[in-house]
Enzyme design. Structure first.
Site, PDB file in Angstrom:
ATOM      1  N   GLU A 114      -3.516  14.331  -1.956  1.00  0.00           N
ATOM      2  CA  GLU A 114      -3.389  13.087  -1.194  1.00  0.00           C
ATOM      3  C   GLU A 114      -2.700  13.450   0.126  1.00  0.00           C
ATOM      4  O   GLU A 114      -1.647  14.080   0.122  1.00  0.00           O
ATOM      5  CB  GLU A 114      -2.534  12.093  -1.973  1.00  0.00           C
ATOM      6  CG  GLU A 114      -2.314  10.767  -1.257  1.00  0.00           C
ATOM      7  CD  GLU A 114      -1.330   9.882  -1.998  1.00  0.00           C
ATOM      8  OE1 GLU A 114      -1.566   8.674  -2.053  1.00  0.00           O
ATOM      9  OE2 GLU A 114      -0.314  10.411  -2.529  1.00  0.00           O
ATOM     10  N   GLU A 205      -0.038   0.987   5.963  1.00  0.00           N
ATOM     11  CA  GLU A 205       0.640   1.040   4.680  1.00  0.00           C
ATOM     12  C   GLU A 205       2.010   0.380   4.834  1.00  0.00           C
ATOM     13  O   GLU A 205       2.659   0.513   5.877  1.00  0.00           O
ATOM     14  CB  GLU A 205       0.773   2.502   4.237  1.00  0.00           C
ATOM     15  CG  GLU A 205       1.289   2.673   2.841  1.00  0.00           C
ATOM     16  CD  GLU A 205       0.894   4.026   2.241  1.00  0.00           C
ATOM     17  OE1 GLU A 205       1.515   4.412   1.253  1.00  0.00           O
ATOM     18  OE2 GLU A 205      -0.035   4.684   2.758  1.00  0.00           O
TER      19      GLU A 205
END
EC number: 3.2.1.8
Length: 221
Positions: A114, A205
């Site tokens: 990730e 985010e």
């Protein structure tokens, strides 16, 4: 910050067939979803704890507005990702410099990774809980590199142990060009290999905060 974005695929697997997200008027929370919109791949997830709306707009545009608490991540881009020159512009406005960031975000397999190329972040520095792996100069700024290991956490392949890579820009910005291959190569040179690409998005985010963002991905789908 809790790495809530690792929950994304696990939480959206059920909702991936929903198509473009629509506002849930009763709860004021946009349902989780992945799909294609105007030629771009998009991915959206929240834990439902914050009043939040995510809206796909024309072309590579999207907007998100969140009010308080909760975890969320979403944006537009490509599936699969690649070494690409990404042009973007954004109005990114976390309230009171709260916990949020504007980032290139993606996954690879073999190895399962990730990754984040963070262009702007609020009061919380997401590299603060990771191991430093050097720095590079790119796009008019220093980017500090970090790595961490996520042990038995949700991923694009279910619950797994995987690596998390960071490149965090020291001179924040909300528009410009990111050559992702530069960072893939820098990570590899630091002993952090990139595998086969899954999705890659220009993401907003946030965690336990409030704010709004309008983002335009200018690179064609």
């Amino acid at each position: 910050m809790v790495s809530f974005s690792t929950l994304l695929t696990a939480c959206t697997a059920i909702t991936g067939a929903l198509g473009t997200p629509d506002l849930d008027r009763r709860q004021n929370v946009t349902p989780n979803a992945q799909g294609t919109h105007n030629g771009y791949f998009y991915s959206w997830w929240s834990d439902g704890q914050s009043p939040v709306t995510y809206t796909n707009s024309a072309g590579g545009s999207y907007s998100v507005e969140w009010s308080s608490g909760g975890n969320l991540v979403g944006g537009k881009g490509w599936n699969p990702g690649s070494a690409k020159e990404i042009r973007y512009s954004a109005s990114w406005q976390p309230t009171n410099n709260s916990n949020s960031y504007l980032t290139i975000y993606g996954w690879t397999r073999s190895p399962l990774v990730e990754y984040y190329i963070v262009e702007s972040h609020g009061e919380y520095n997401p590299g603060s809980s990771a191991e430093p792996r050097g720095e590079i100069e790119a796009h008019g700024s220093i980017y500090k590199l970090y790595e961490s290991t996520r042990v038995q956490q949700p991923s694009i392949d279910g619950t797994q142990t995987f690596q998390q890579y960071w490149a965090i820009r020291q001179t924040h910005r909300t528009s410009g060009t990111v050559t992702t291959g530069t960072f893939f190569n820098a990570w590899a040179a630091a002993g952090m290999p990139i595998g086969q690409h899954n999705y890659m998005i220009v993401a907003t985010e946030a965690y336990n905060s409030a704010g709004r963002a309008s983002v335009v991905v200018e690179t064609p789908p």
